[in-house]
Design a protein around this motif. Sequence first.
Motif, PDB file in Angstrom:
ATOM      1  N   LEU A   1       0.832  -1.208   0.000  1.00 41.27           N
ATOM      2  CA  LEU A   1       0.000   0.000   0.000  1.00 41.27           C
ATOM      3  C   LEU A   1       0.866   1.259   0.000  1.00 41.27           C
ATOM      4  CD1 LEU A   1      -2.927   0.929   0.068  1.00 41.27           C
ATOM      5  CD2 LEU A   1      -2.855   0.808   2.565  1.00 41.27           C
ATOM      6  N   ILE A   2       1.901   1.260   0.820  1.00 46.98           N
ATOM      7  CA  ILE A   2       2.767   2.437   0.916  1.00 46.98           C
ATOM      8  C   ILE A   2       3.546   2.646  -0.381  1.00 46.98           C
ATOM      9  CG2 ILE A   2       4.772   3.394   2.121  1.00 46.98           C
ATOM     10  CD1 ILE A   2       3.694   1.805   4.631  1.00 46.98           C
ATOM     11  N   GLU A   3       4.077   1.554  -0.943  1.00 47.32           N
ATOM     12  CA  GLU A   3       4.893   1.650  -2.156  1.00 47.32           C
ATOM     13  C   GLU A   3       4.065   1.965  -3.396  1.00 47.32           C
ATOM     14  OE1 GLU A   3       8.575   1.058  -2.661  1.00 47.32           O
ATOM     15  OE2 GLU A   3       8.131   1.936  -0.701  1.00 47.32           O
ATOM     16  N   SER A   4       2.757   1.745  -3.347  1.00 46.01           N
ATOM     17  CA  SER A   4       1.928   1.937  -4.544  1.00 46.01           C
ATOM     18  C   SER A   4       1.974   3.373  -5.053  1.00 46.01           C
ATOM     19  CB  SER A   4       0.482   1.528  -4.249  1.00 46.01           C
ATOM     20  OG  SER A   4      -0.075   2.319  -3.204  1.00 46.01           O
ATOM     21  N   ALA A   5       2.218   4.332  -4.145  1.00 46.37           N
ATOM     22  CA  ALA A   5       2.292   5.731  -4.588  1.00 46.37           C
ATOM     23  C   ALA A   5       3.455   5.932  -5.558  1.00 46.37           C
ATOM     24  CB  ALA A   5       2.433   6.652  -3.379  1.00 46.37           C
TER      25      ALA A   5
ATOM     26  N   ALA B   1       5.793  -5.220  -5.228  1.00 45.25           N
ATOM     27  CA  ALA B   1       6.570  -4.559  -4.172  1.00 45.25           C
ATOM     28  C   ALA B   1       6.248  -5.115  -2.790  1.00 45.25           C
ATOM     29  CB  ALA B   1       6.318  -3.050  -4.197  1.00 45.25           C
ATOM     30  N   GLY B   2       5.038  -5.632  -2.613  1.00 51.21           N
ATOM     31  CA  GLY B   2       4.678  -6.211  -1.327  1.00 51.21           C
ATOM     32  C   GLY B   2       4.859  -7.711  -1.264  1.00 51.21           C
ATOM     33  N   TYR B   3       4.678  -8.385  -2.404  1.00 56.21           N
ATOM     34  CA  TYR B   3       4.635  -9.851  -2.385  1.00 56.21           C
ATOM     35  C   TYR B   3       5.751 -10.503  -3.197  1.00 56.21           C
ATOM     36  CZ  TYR B   3       0.434 -10.084   0.347  1.00 56.21           C
ATOM     37  OH  TYR B   3      -0.442 -10.004   1.389  1.00 56.21           O
ATOM     38  N   PHE B   4       6.911  -9.832  -3.289  1.00 53.89           N
ATOM     39  CA  PHE B   4       8.021 -10.411  -4.057  1.00 53.89           C
ATOM     40  C   PHE B   4       8.583 -11.677  -3.408  1.00 53.89           C
ATOM     41  CE2 PHE B   4       9.781  -7.131  -1.249  1.00 53.89           C
ATOM     42  CZ  PHE B   4      10.738  -7.849  -0.542  1.00 53.89           C
TER      43      PHE B   4
ATOM     44  N   GLU C   1      -0.089 -12.442 -12.599  1.00 57.68           N
ATOM     45  CA  GLU C   1       1.139 -12.577 -13.373  1.00 57.68           C
ATOM     46  C   GLU C   1       2.053 -11.379 -13.147  1.00 57.68           C
ATOM     47  OE1 GLU C   1       2.687 -13.342 -17.963  1.00 57.68           O
ATOM     48  OE2 GLU C   1       0.650 -12.588 -17.608  1.00 57.68           O
ATOM     49  N   VAL C   2       3.360 -11.657 -13.006  1.00 58.34           N
ATOM     50  CA  VAL C   2       4.360 -10.591 -12.902  1.00 58.34           C
ATOM     51  C   VAL C   2       5.510 -10.924 -13.854  1.00 58.34           C
ATOM     52  CG1 VAL C   2       3.773 -10.019 -10.525  1.00 58.34           C
ATOM     53  CG2 VAL C   2       5.545 -11.727 -10.963  1.00 58.34           C
ATOM     54  N   LYS C   3       6.465 -10.001 -13.971  1.00 53.19           N
ATOM     55  CA  LYS C   3       7.597 -10.190 -14.875  1.00 53.19           C
ATOM     56  C   LYS C   3       8.884 -10.393 -14.084  1.00 53.19           C
ATOM     57  CE  LYS C   3       5.209  -9.623 -18.632  1.00 53.19           C
ATOM     58  NZ  LYS C   3       4.947 -10.790 -19.491  1.00 53.19           N
ATOM     59  N   ALA C   4       9.774 -11.200 -14.628  1.00 53.86           N
ATOM     60  CA  ALA C   4      11.027 -11.509 -13.942  1.00 53.86           C
ATOM     61  C   ALA C   4      11.857 -10.253 -13.703  1.00 53.86           C
ATOM     62  CB  ALA C   4      11.822 -12.526 -14.758  1.00 53.86           C
ATOM     63  N   GLU C   5      11.871  -9.337 -14.692  1.00 51.26           N
ATOM     64  CA  GLU C   5      12.693  -8.134 -14.531  1.00 51.26           C
ATOM     65  C   GLU C   5      12.196  -7.258 -13.380  1.00 51.26           C
ATOM     66  OE1 GLU C   5      10.373  -7.500 -18.478  1.00 51.26           O
ATOM     67  OE2 GLU C   5      11.270  -9.150 -17.347  1.00 51.26           O
ATOM     68  N   TRP C   6      10.887  -7.312 -13.085  1.00 46.01           N
ATOM     69  CA  TRP C   6      10.372  -6.541 -11.950  1.00 46.01           C
ATOM     70  C   TRP C   6      10.939  -7.074 -10.634  1.00 46.01           C
ATOM     71  CZ3 TRP C   6       4.443  -6.915 -13.394  1.00 46.01           C
ATOM     72  CH2 TRP C   6       4.231  -6.297 -14.636  1.00 46.01           C
ATOM     73  N   LEU C   7      11.054  -8.390 -10.541  1.00 39.93           N
ATOM     74  CA  LEU C   7      11.566  -8.997  -9.310  1.00 39.93           C
ATOM     75  C   LEU C   7      12.987  -8.529  -9.039  1.00 39.93           C
ATOM     76  CD1 LEU C   7      10.273 -12.640  -9.940  1.00 39.93           C
ATOM     77  CD2 LEU C   7       9.166 -10.872  -8.554  1.00 39.93           C
ATOM     78  N   LEU C   8      13.808  -8.512 -10.088  1.00 43.49           N
ATOM     79  CA  LEU C   8      15.200  -8.082  -9.932  1.00 43.49           C
ATOM     80  C   LEU C   8      15.291  -6.596  -9.621  1.00 43.49           C
ATOM     81  CD1 LEU C   8      16.704 -10.048 -12.957  1.00 43.49           C
ATOM     82  CD2 LEU C   8      16.970 -10.606 -10.529  1.00 43.49           C
ATOM     83  N   GLU C   9      14.388  -5.827 -10.196  1.00 45.23           N
ATOM     84  CA  GLU C   9      14.407  -4.376 -10.004  1.00 45.23           C
ATOM     85  C   GLU C   9      13.879  -3.984  -8.622  1.00 45.23           C
ATOM     86  OE1 GLU C   9      11.361  -0.904 -11.406  1.00 45.23           O
ATOM     87  OE2 GLU C   9      11.982  -2.335 -12.938  1.00 45.23           O
ATOM     88  N   ILE C  10      12.800  -4.637  -8.171  1.00 46.33           N
ATOM     89  CA  ILE C  10      12.114  -4.235  -6.938  1.00 46.33           C
ATOM     90  C   ILE C  10      12.776  -4.827  -5.701  1.00 46.33           C
ATOM     91  CG2 ILE C  10       9.936  -4.535  -5.658  1.00 46.33           C
ATOM     92  CD1 ILE C  10       8.505  -4.253  -8.413  1.00 46.33           C
ATOM     93  N   ALA C  11      13.275  -6.047  -5.796  1.00 45.85           N
ATOM     94  CA  ALA C  11      13.825  -6.717  -4.611  1.00 45.85           C
ATOM     95  C   ALA C  11      15.178  -7.351  -4.923  1.00 45.85           C
ATOM     96  CB  ALA C  11      12.844  -7.764  -4.097  1.00 45.85           C
ATOM     97  N   PRO C  12      16.180  -6.544  -5.246  1.00 44.22           N
ATOM     98  CA  PRO C  12      17.486  -7.121  -5.614  1.00 44.22           C
ATOM     99  C   PRO C  12      18.135  -7.915  -4.479  1.00 44.22           C
ATOM    100  CG  PRO C  12      17.623  -4.728  -5.307  1.00 44.22           C
ATOM    101  CD  PRO C  12      16.172  -5.074  -5.311  1.00 44.22           C
TER     102      PRO C  12
END
Length: 741
Positions: A509-513, A623-626, A680-691
Motif C-alpha cells: 500500500l505504501i509503495e503503490s504511490a 513490491a509487497g509480495y516479491f 502474473e508478474v515479470k522476472a525483470e520486476w523482481l530483480l528491479e524491486i527486490a534485488p
Amino acid sequence: MSDSREKKRQKQEAEAAPKENPYLAHLPAEERLVGGAASNESHPLASFVSGATTAEQAEKAEDGIVNPFTNKPFSDRYRKILQGRRKLPVNRHRQEFLDLIHNNQVVILVGETGSGKTTQIPQYLVFDDLPAFKGRKIACTQPRRLAAMSVAQRVAEEMDVVLSQEVGYNIRFEDCTSANTMLQYMTDGMLLREAMNDPLLSRYSAIILDEAHDRTLSTDILMGLMKEIIKKRDDLKVVVMSATLDAGKFQKYFNDAPLMNVPGRTFPVEIYYTPEPESDYLEAAIFTAAQIHRTEDAGDILMFLTGEEDQDGGGTDAGGWTSQGVALAQKRIYEDAPPPKTPGGRPGRKIVVSTNIAETSLTIDGIVYVIDPGFSKQKVYNPRIRVESLLVSPISKASAQQRSGRAGRTRPGKCFRLYTENAFMKELIETTYPEILRSNLGTVVLQLKKLGIDDLVHFDFMDPPAPETMMRALELLNYLGALDDDGEMTPLGRLMADFPLDPQLAKMLIESARYGCSNEVLTIVSMLNEHRKAADEAKAQFSHPDGDHLSLLNVYHAFKSANEDQKWCFDNFLNFRALKSADNVRSQLKRLMERWDVDLLSLPFDERPKGPYYTGIRKALTAGYFMQVAHQERSNNYLTVKDNQVVRLHPSSCLDHAAEWVIYNEFVLTNQNYIRTVTEVKAEWLLEIAPAFYDLDTFPNCEGKRVLEKLIMRKKSGRSGRDEGRSDRDRKDGKDSKRRR
C-alpha cells in the motif's frame, strides 16, 4: 521563562485539583460529587468513593429509579434484565471480586462458561472504579470481532444505555465509541495498536483480558506488556479471565496473583460417541441433527463446523437451514425457536451452526443438544518453507469439554461426538497449542519493535516461540525494508506498523504511490481483507486475464458504478454485505494514508490488459509480495521461489493463461499444494524491486534461477530484445503459451 514556569505551575495545580464527576453534571454545583464524596445524599452514586465500593452500594444504585450514567429513568426492559443478572453465578461473588481488586493490582478469574463473567465483571468495575470520573475508560478485550460486538450490545442493554455512548466496542475498521464511552469492548489486537502510540495505556484505569485461554498472538503480547506496564503504573488494575482450569499457569506468569473461581450454571450432559470413525464429518453432522429433530425432546441444537464453507454446505439440502453472516448471526442466534406449525404440533427447534467461537466466547440460552465433529480450523506455520495455512485439525480435549458443556446451560443436555471414545482418549491433545507457537511472527515482531521492545529474545512471552520462527520474521521485515541490517526499525517500518495490515500488505500500500496507482492498490487491499471469494464467484463477468487481484479491482469498480445496488449484487452473485464492508475498510485505510501523507494517485485508465494502467498496479503488488512468487517449470507445475515447493494454481483463479511468473497471496494445503489469489508478474520486476531477495548467490538451483541468470547476463551485455525475461522454452516454442490449465 517566567511565563512558561507560571503556565507549568497552573497546569500542575489544575491536574491536582479535585475533578467534577461527570455522572452528576446535571446537578447544581453545590450538589455535585467532588473527590469521591457528595453533599447530595439522595443521588445513587453519592456514597461512592472510587476504588472502594461495596456490592451492596452498587446494587442499591442498580435498583434505583434513575440511571446514574444517563440521568434518565430506568426502563421496564432494564428491570427484567436485572432480575436475570442477579441469578447469574458470578453475582454471588461480587463482593469477593471487589475485595480482591481493591487489595491487588492483578486478579486471575477463572469462570466456567455461562457464569456471566464477560458481561458482569466489567460492570462491577464501572461502579467501583468510576472511570469517567478520572477521564479514563475500562477496556475489556475479546479475541474475536463478533464477540466484542455482541457482548457490547448486550452490556449496553443491561446498563440501559445506548450502544456507542457509555458502552461501545472497537474492532478493526469499526469504531463504535464516543467521547462518553467509559466501558469499551475491543479485540485484543486493537488494544495492542493503542499501546503502540501510548505505551502505558494511560487512557485506561482498568484492563480486562477476557478469554485469555484462547492465547491469540495479541493476547500473549498484551500479557507481556501488562507485566511491564503495572511496574510503572500502580493505579492500573488488570483482570485476566479464562474459561479453563489451567489457572496455575496464568497465576505463575503474573507473579502469584490471587485466583478467584466462579462456578458455572451447569446441568449434567450425556456424552455419546460413534462406534466407528466417520468418513465425512459434515454429512454425519447433518444426519445427526436430523435424527435429533425426529427423536429427541424439544430443545435447540448447536452444531460445530470448521468454517463458512462447511456452514454453507450444511445449509444446502437440510430443510431450509442457512448459515448466517456475522451481522445476522449476532441477532438471530439469540431469537426464540419457532412455534409449532399447527396447534398442538411439535414445537420448532433452532439449529445454530457455529465455528469454535461458540465454545467460550458466546453463550446461547436454549441449547440442549451439541453436535461435535471434533475438528476446527487452525492457523499452522512452517518456518522452513515459509508457509502459513488454515488447516482443518482435530480439536483438543479441552475444546471438546468446552463444547459439551454448552449443552448443559439451561437443563440436562446431550453431546454427540462424531468420533470414537478411543480417539478422544488417545488421539486428542490435552490443550490447543497457543497461536504464537504456530504462526508467522512478522506482524508480532513489527508491533514489538514499534512498542520500543528491541530485546525480542528476552521478552517475557508465556510460551516463547521457536527461534527459527523469530528469525524468519526478522528476515521478512528486513527484506521488506521495515528493519535495517542491524535489526533497527526504519522510517518505512514505523509507517508500516501504523497500518492495521499484514506487513506485506502495508508495504504494498505504501509503495503503490511510487507507481502512481495507490487508489487502485488501496481498493485491492480492502477487497483482500473482506471479500476473498469475489473473483471466484463472479469471474465470468469481472475476470481480468492477468489474475485475481485485478479481478477484485474490477468487481469493486463495477459495484461502485452500479451505485452500490443490493439487487445488482444479487443478480451478479456478489455478496453485498462483504462489498459494503470492503468499501468501509477502504475509507478508513484512505484516512490513514492521508494522515501519514501517502499520496493518493491513479494512472490514466487504459483498457489494454498489458497497458501502463494495469502494469503499474502489478508492479505495486510485486513490491509487497516479491517473497511469495512461483515460477512455472517444464512440468507445467509451479515452484515457489527459494523454498522450491511444488504447487498448482487454485481452480478458482481467474488467470486465463500459463503465466511464467506469478505472485500469490495464499498457500493452501489440501490434498495438493495450491496457491490462491494469483497475478502474473515479470522476472525483470523482481530483480528491479527486490534485488537483495533475488541475489542469485543465495538462490537454490532450479529452472527459475537459470531464467533469472540469463536475464541478468542479457542486461549486462546490453541486450534487450522483445523476448527479454522469457524462458528458453517460450522462445523455442515461439508462442505465448496461451493455453488454459
